[in-house]
Design a protein around this motif. Structure first.
Motif, PDB file in Angstrom:
ATOM      1  N   GLY A 410       0.798  -1.219   0.000  1.00  0.00           N
ATOM      2  CA  GLY A 410       0.000   0.000   0.000  1.00  0.00           C
ATOM      3  C   GLY A 410       0.827   1.263   0.000  1.00  0.00           C
ATOM      4  O   GLY A 410       2.047   1.245   0.215  1.00  0.00           O
ATOM      5  N   THR A 411       0.135   2.365  -0.228  1.00  0.00           N
ATOM      6  CA  THR A 411       0.736   3.699  -0.307  1.00  0.00           C
ATOM      7  C   THR A 411       0.079   4.576   0.743  1.00  0.00           C
ATOM      8  O   THR A 411      -1.154   4.597   0.852  1.00  0.00           O
ATOM      9  N   THR A 412       0.870   5.332   1.494  1.00  0.00           N
ATOM     10  CA  THR A 412       0.317   6.194   2.528  1.00  0.00           C
ATOM     11  C   THR A 412       0.651   7.649   2.270  1.00  0.00           C
ATOM     12  O   THR A 412       1.629   7.977   1.595  1.00  0.00           O
ATOM     13  N   ASP A 413      -0.185   8.522   2.820  1.00  0.00           N
ATOM     14  CA  ASP A 413      -0.021   9.974   2.701  1.00  0.00           C
ATOM     15  C   ASP A 413      -0.750  10.578   3.894  1.00  0.00           C
ATOM     16  O   ASP A 413      -1.978  10.465   3.994  1.00  0.00           O
ATOM     17  N   ILE A 414      -0.032  11.194   4.793  1.00  0.00           N
ATOM     18  CA  ILE A 414      -0.610  11.711   6.026  1.00  0.00           C
ATOM     19  C   ILE A 414      -0.007  13.069   6.342  1.00  0.00           C
ATOM     20  O   ILE A 414       1.191  13.277   6.121  1.00  0.00           O
ATOM     21  N   THR A 415      -0.825  13.979   6.838  1.00  0.00           N
ATOM     22  CA  THR A 415      -0.321  15.257   7.326  1.00  0.00           C
ATOM     23  C   THR A 415      -0.809  15.473   8.746  1.00  0.00           C
ATOM     24  O   THR A 415      -1.993  15.307   9.037  1.00  0.00           O
ATOM     25  N   ARG A 416       0.122  15.855   9.610  1.00  0.00           N
ATOM     26  CA  ARG A 416      -0.212  16.284  10.948  1.00  0.00           C
ATOM     27  C   ARG A 416       0.498  17.609  11.220  1.00  0.00           C
ATOM     28  O   ARG A 416       1.670  17.760  10.878  1.00  0.00           O
ATOM     29  N   THR A 417      -0.220  18.535  11.810  1.00  0.00           N
ATOM     30  CA  THR A 417       0.349  19.802  12.242  1.00  0.00           C
ATOM     31  C   THR A 417       0.413  19.772  13.753  1.00  0.00           C
ATOM     32  O   THR A 417      -0.607  19.519  14.418  1.00  0.00           O
ATOM     33  N   VAL A 418       1.595  19.977  14.305  1.00  0.00           N
ATOM     34  CA  VAL A 418       1.773  19.828  15.748  1.00  0.00           C
ATOM     35  C   VAL A 418       2.353  21.105  16.345  1.00  0.00           C
ATOM     36  O   VAL A 418       3.076  21.867  15.680  1.00  0.00           O
ATOM     37  N   ALA A 419       2.019  21.325  17.604  1.00  0.00           N
ATOM     38  CA  ALA A 419       2.574  22.446  18.350  1.00  0.00           C
ATOM     39  C   ALA A 419       3.904  22.025  18.947  1.00  0.00           C
ATOM     40  O   ALA A 419       4.038  20.924  19.494  1.00  0.00           O
TER      41      ALA A 419
END
Length: 599
Positions: A410-419
């Motif tokens: 499989g292929t993944t793509d994730i975005t997280r914005t963190v402090a």
């Protein structure tokens, strides 16, 4: 060795001299302008170094855009994702950024060449639809001239060689269908339409059809190739034969003939029609070859595009498994990051650490260059850190992490914005609006026939209510162990393609404040059947991405009861799924990060 490189993405060089040399070539060819696209002959978003003409000429390295050069002007056309990036890359004394699609290239050309003129283009690098659209917009006032040899190639003295990456077999248990079954299914469609053959020009379509994967391009496991599929199910595959081992040749079988890529023009001339060509993706050159031979052309979509987008049960299972391992790697990264002093880290440090965790999770490659944007770099939508731009993290800032992995299944793509430490207060309201939009799209239920354009506003509504927005689509299609950006389906105001069960898309609203910070939250979702009254078909989304969302940036007072329920349920799912894969500090961090919301 790291998958990601941190050198100057444009490779340096004297771009003013290159521009001057190109103008010399244009004059010799009797051209008043020339178009330099980002795309290669396969209309790919990601191109080999040998095909990176736009970056070589202008230094702009975005994944979309083009340049138009005249004797006195050089416009670099970019959409909203790249308006910050382009100004930091190109020589603004030589090249002028042009906001596109607000400014059409035809309007720009008519202003630059008010007396008319001759605009050159390489017919292998533009689709028939693209050229027809341009000619219609120019209205005959300016002539479009197809060149036999690309003038950029003529001046590119140290141009890299085309890639010859090894092909590999994509196992049938992951594909969910044999290559022979796929060929027979698509061939039957051609025969039913009265078409003798179809020209496939998209490498991901060909790789999907033949159950093979490649290594020609970084990040995208495709075999760079062309193919002709006949109505009998036989395939002529045009690619460097050196890519195919005896094992892969045996997998392809006697129904697939491997021919040199240079043999394609002659083979097209010999075809009997009607031949299906997709005007949106097939090169203008292919149309011209068939037309010159008198071969009947049937305009139609690439026959593999929709079947590839509709993932079967095996492909969905593989994607779920890949996202589970990838989620564990992401949690290990986020737990590690929270335990560090931000001021002791740079963006490159965090990229390398994330890649190390993903290597332990089994990646074959990353699925695109990791976007690790701290502080103001987060506002550059497709920021790519280099040694020159590398920035030290700072407490009180945001860090935008957009990344993914290519796994065998499989292929993944994730975005997280963190402090980083205490959350900056000016980011809380837009972060909460972005999160609420992401949740609204995640919870959506909609009837069969609804397209991405109908859903796009769901993700923007809370930003719009505050006078905010973002200049990119809300979601793109994603391949199963294939390209992280896959057509034809999108969640965008520009997409009229109906969503269907099995399609996988990103859900990634964002907000960007130039010079300060960027916010994006992204999960991948699969379209599924949803409950509906008798006689009606409804669809919804299954969230595939398994990773906590930073709650330190949420204004809890702004969340509705249903939004809180969704977020707590999602975090409970994340905790249950990932706990068996984690231990020690990462597991403790996960428990805390996924605890129910409390005022």
């Amino acid at each position: 060795m790291s998958f990601q490189r941190f050198d100057d993405p444009a490779g340096g060089g004297d771009h003013a001299a290159r521009l001057a040399d190109l103008r010399g070539q244009m004059k010799a060819l009797g051209l008043d302008a020339f178009i330099i696209p980002r795309a290669d002959a396969h209309q790919g978003e990601y191109v080999a170094e040998a095909d990176a003409r736009l970056a070589w000429l202008t230094a702009f390295t975005g994944s979309a855009g083009f340049a138009v050069v005249t004797e006195t002007r050089a416009g670099v056309f970019i959409d909203g994702r790249y308006r910050v990036q382009v100004r930091g890359q190109v020589d603004l004394t030589q090249f002028t950024p042009v906001n596109w699609p607000e400014t059409r290239p035809s309007d720009w050309l008519q202003e630059a060449l008010p007396q008319g003129g001759r605009v050159g283009f390489d017919p292998w690098l533009h689709s028939r639809k693209e050229i027809e659209t341009m000619e219609a917009a120019l209205g005959g006032s300016i002539a479009m001239i197809a060149v036999e040899a690309n003038p950029v190639d003529a001046i590119w003295q140290d141009r890299p060689a085309l890639p010859v990456g090894a092909a590999r077999i994509h196992p049938e248990d992951l594909a969910g269908e044999s290559a022979g079954q796929k060929r027979a299914r698509l061939a039957a469609e051609l025969k039913a339409a009265g078409q003798a053959a179809a020209l496939l020009t998209l490498p991901d379509s060909i790789s999907w059809l033949l159950n093979i994967r490649g290594s020609d391009l970084p990040r995208n496991p495709v075999v760079q190739s062309f193919a002709v599929l006949s109505d009998s199910g036989q395939v002529s595959l045009f690619a460097d034969p050196a890519k195919f081992s005896p094992e892969v040749r045996a997998h392809l079988g006697n129904e697939v003939a491997i021919l040199h890529a240079e043999a394609l023009p002659a083979a097209l001339t010999d075809l009997e029609g009607p031949v299906r060509l997709d005007p949106a993706s097939a090169p203008e050159a292919a149309f011209r070859i068939l037309e010159a031979a008198g071969t009947a052309i049937a305009r139609g979509p690439d026959p593999a595009v929709l079947p590839k987008a509709r993932k079967n049960a095996a492909e969905l299972a593989g994607m779920r498994a890949a996202h589970l391992r990838d989620g564990a790697a992401m949690v290990r990264l986020l737990a590690w990051l929270d335990a560090q002093d931000p001021a002791a880290l740079t963006e490159i440090d965090v990229v390398r650490q994330l890649e190390a965790f993903r290597r332990e999770a089994g990646i074959i490659d990353i699925s695109f260059e990791t976007i690790m944007g701290s502080g103001p770099h987060g506002a550059i939508v497709h920021y790519r850190v280099s040694e020159a731009s590398n920035r030290r993290l700072a407490p009180g800032e945001l860090l935008l992490i957009d990344s993914g992995g290519q796994y065998a299944d499989g292929t993944t793509d994730i975005t997280r914005t963190v402090a980083l430490g205490e959350a900056p207060q000016e980011a809380v309201a837009p972060y909460t609006a972005v999160l609420r939009g992401m949740i609204a799209l995640s919870r959506a239920r909609f009837p069969k026939g609804v397209a991405g354009a109908h859903l796009d506003a769901l993700a923007r509504q809370f930003l719009w209510s505050e006078g905010l927005d973002f200049d990119h689509g809300t979601g793109h299609g994603v391949g199963a162990a294939l390209c992280v950006h896959e057509g034809p389906v999108r969640i965008s105001r520009a997409s009229d393609m109906a969503l269907e069960a099995g399609m996988i898309l990103s859900n990634e609203p964002g907000y960007y404040r130039e010079g300060s910070f960027g916010i994006r939250i992204e999960n991948l979702v699969a379209v599924t059947q949803a409950e509906a009254e008798p006689g009606r078909t409804m669809l919804g989304f299954e969230t595939l991405t398994i990773c906590p969302i930073d709650r330190r940036l949420i204004d809890l007072r702004a969340l509705s009861r249903d939004e809180r329920i969704w977020l707590d349920a999602y975090h409970a799912q994340v905790r249950e799924a990932l706990s068996p894969l984690l231990e020690g500090e990462a597991l403790a961090w996960l428990d805390e990060a996924t605890a129910p919301l409390q005022d």
